[in-house]
Write a protein that holds these residues in place. Sequence first.
Motif, mmCIF file in Angstrom:
data_model
loop_
_atom_site.group_PDB
_atom_site.id
_atom_site.type_symbol
_atom_site.label_atom_id
_atom_site.label_comp_id
_atom_site.label_asym_id
_atom_site.label_seq_id
_atom_site.Cartn_x
_atom_site.Cartn_y
_atom_site.Cartn_z
ATOM 1 N N ALA A 2 0.839 -1.205 0.000
ATOM 2 C CA ALA A 2 0.000 0.000 0.000
ATOM 3 C C ALA A 2 0.872 1.252 0.000
ATOM 4 N N ASN A 3 1.964 1.242 0.766
ATOM 5 C CA ASN A 3 2.854 2.408 0.793
ATOM 6 C C ASN A 3 3.419 2.697 -0.591
ATOM 7 N N HIS A 4 3.802 1.643 -1.304
ATOM 8 C CA HIS A 4 4.369 1.802 -2.641
ATOM 9 C C HIS A 4 3.340 2.458 -3.565
ATOM 10 N N ALA A 5 2.102 1.981 -3.519
ATOM 11 C CA ALA A 5 1.047 2.551 -4.353
ATOM 12 C C ALA A 5 0.779 4.014 -3.987
ATOM 13 N N LEU A 6 0.759 4.313 -2.703
ATOM 14 C CA LEU A 6 0.559 5.700 -2.270
ATOM 15 C C LEU A 6 1.696 6.596 -2.743
ATOM 16 N N LEU A 7 2.915 6.069 -2.723
ATOM 17 C CA LEU A 7 4.053 6.868 -3.177
ATOM 18 C C LEU A 7 3.982 7.142 -4.671
ATOM 19 N N HIS A 8 3.417 6.218 -5.455
ATOM 20 C CA HIS A 8 3.209 6.504 -6.881
ATOM 21 C C HIS A 8 2.341 7.746 -7.031
ATOM 22 N N VAL A 9 1.259 7.801 -6.285
ATOM 23 C CA VAL A 9 0.336 8.936 -6.376
ATOM 24 C C VAL A 9 1.008 10.215 -5.875
ATOM 25 N N LEU A 10 1.651 10.143 -4.727
ATOM 26 C CA LEU A 10 2.261 11.337 -4.140
ATOM 27 C C LEU A 10 3.405 11.892 -4.986
ATOM 28 N N THR A 11 4.261 11.007 -5.490
ATOM 29 C CA THR A 11 5.423 11.473 -6.246
ATOM 30 C C THR A 11 5.078 11.851 -7.675
ATOM 31 N N GLY A 12 4.111 11.164 -8.271
ATOM 32 C CA GLY A 12 3.797 11.397 -9.679
ATOM 33 C C GLY A 12 4.494 10.424 -10.608
ATOM 34 N N GLY A 14 4.974 7.172 -12.692
ATOM 35 C CA GLY A 14 4.059 6.209 -13.285
ATOM 36 C C GLY A 14 4.442 4.780 -12.945
ATOM 37 N N ARG A 15 3.645 3.845 -13.488
ATOM 38 C CA ARG A 15 3.898 2.436 -13.222
ATOM 39 C C ARG A 15 4.587 1.746 -14.387
ATOM 40 N N GLU A 16 5.082 2.536 -15.342
ATOM 41 C CA GLU A 16 5.891 1.976 -16.423
ATOM 42 C C GLU A 16 7.290 1.709 -15.878
ATOM 43 N N PRO A 17 8.143 0.965 -16.595
ATOM 44 C CA PRO A 17 9.457 0.592 -16.042
ATOM 45 C C PRO A 17 10.300 1.760 -15.525
ATOM 46 N N LEU A 18 10.332 2.882 -16.231
ATOM 47 C CA LEU A 18 11.129 4.013 -15.750
ATOM 48 C C LEU A 18 10.554 4.578 -14.457
ATOM 49 N N GLY A 19 9.243 4.768 -14.401
ATOM 50 C CA GLY A 19 8.606 5.274 -13.185
ATOM 51 C C GLY A 19 8.818 4.337 -12.005
ATOM 52 N N GLU A 20 8.716 3.036 -12.255
ATOM 53 C CA GLU A 20 8.962 2.055 -11.188
ATOM 54 C C GLU A 20 10.407 2.133 -10.706
ATOM 55 N N GLY A 21 11.335 2.222 -11.655
ATOM 56 C CA GLY A 21 12.746 2.305 -11.281
ATOM 57 C C GLY A 21 13.049 3.549 -10.463
ATOM 58 N N ILE A 44 16.595 1.553 -14.460
ATOM 59 C CA ILE A 44 16.733 2.874 -15.074
ATOM 60 C C ILE A 44 17.716 2.825 -16.243
ATOM 61 N N MET A 45 18.809 2.102 -16.099
ATOM 62 C CA MET A 45 19.790 1.999 -17.182
ATOM 63 C C MET A 45 19.203 1.249 -18.381
ATOM 64 N N ARG A 46 18.355 0.263 -18.112
ATOM 65 C CA ARG A 46 17.686 -0.440 -19.206
ATOM 66 C C ARG A 46 16.808 0.535 -19.983
ATOM 67 N N SER A 106 4.382 11.561 -20.636
ATOM 68 C CA SER A 106 3.041 12.114 -20.854
ATOM 69 C C SER A 106 2.134 11.827 -19.675
ATOM 70 N N ASP A 107 1.105 12.617 -19.566
ATOM 71 C CA ASP A 107 0.113 12.460 -18.506
ATOM 72 C C ASP A 107 -0.586 11.120 -18.651
ATOM 73 N N ALA A 108 -0.738 10.430 -17.561
ATOM 74 C CA ALA A 108 -1.332 9.096 -17.582
ATOM 75 C C ALA A 108 -2.843 9.131 -17.433
ATOM 76 N N SER A 109 -3.459 10.305 -17.545
ATOM 77 C CA SER A 109 -4.901 10.382 -17.296
ATOM 78 C C SER A 109 -5.705 9.539 -18.272
ATOM 79 N N SER A 110 -5.211 9.369 -19.488
ATOM 80 C CA SER A 110 -5.953 8.559 -20.449
ATOM 81 C C SER A 110 -5.604 7.084 -20.335
ATOM 82 N N ALA A 111 -4.525 6.762 -19.688
ATOM 83 C CA ALA A 111 -4.117 5.365 -19.509
ATOM 84 C C ALA A 111 -3.554 5.220 -18.102
ATOM 85 N N PRO A 112 -4.400 4.988 -17.101
ATOM 86 C CA PRO A 112 -3.968 5.056 -15.711
ATOM 87 C C PRO A 112 -2.892 4.053 -15.300
ATOM 88 N N ASP A 113 -2.692 3.005 -16.072
ATOM 89 C CA ASP A 113 -1.679 2.025 -15.693
ATOM 90 C C ASP A 113 -0.368 2.208 -16.450
#
Length: 125
Positions: A2-12, A14-21, A44-46, A106-113
């Motif tokens: 849950a903390n990880h998911a909340l940090l996605h929202v708080l930090t901005g 995304g859940r794509e590989p770069l955002g996850e890294g 991130i290097m990938r 890009s903004d993830a509003s059209s593709a939330p995942d």
Amino acid sequence: TANHALLHVLTGYGREPLGEGLLLAFTAQQFGLRGITMLSHLMIMREWAVHPRLPVLQMLSESKAMARNMVWVAEIDWREIMPLDLQDARRRLGLVRPAIYLKHCSDASSAPDYRECADSPSKAA
């Protein structure tokens, strides 16, 4: 978690590989986790290999600075933070959004995942 998911929202991030890294780098900086630091750097290097024009080293540096300047995640009382407006929550926690990452993703509003990251800054968020 849950903390990880909340940090996605708080930090901005995304859940794509770069955002996850970048979020893993943020978390590793907060908690001093060397194994997670190594994993985040590999992710991130990938992404840098896939998108060589992205300023990933600057994004990584920004992520670590955000983590250093934010309240320690382990001390957050989420019951106090959850009712707040997102901007107020960020202010209370000393968190700023990742400007370099958001400039290139890009903004993830059209593709939330998924957030699409481009090699040029024309995809501003």
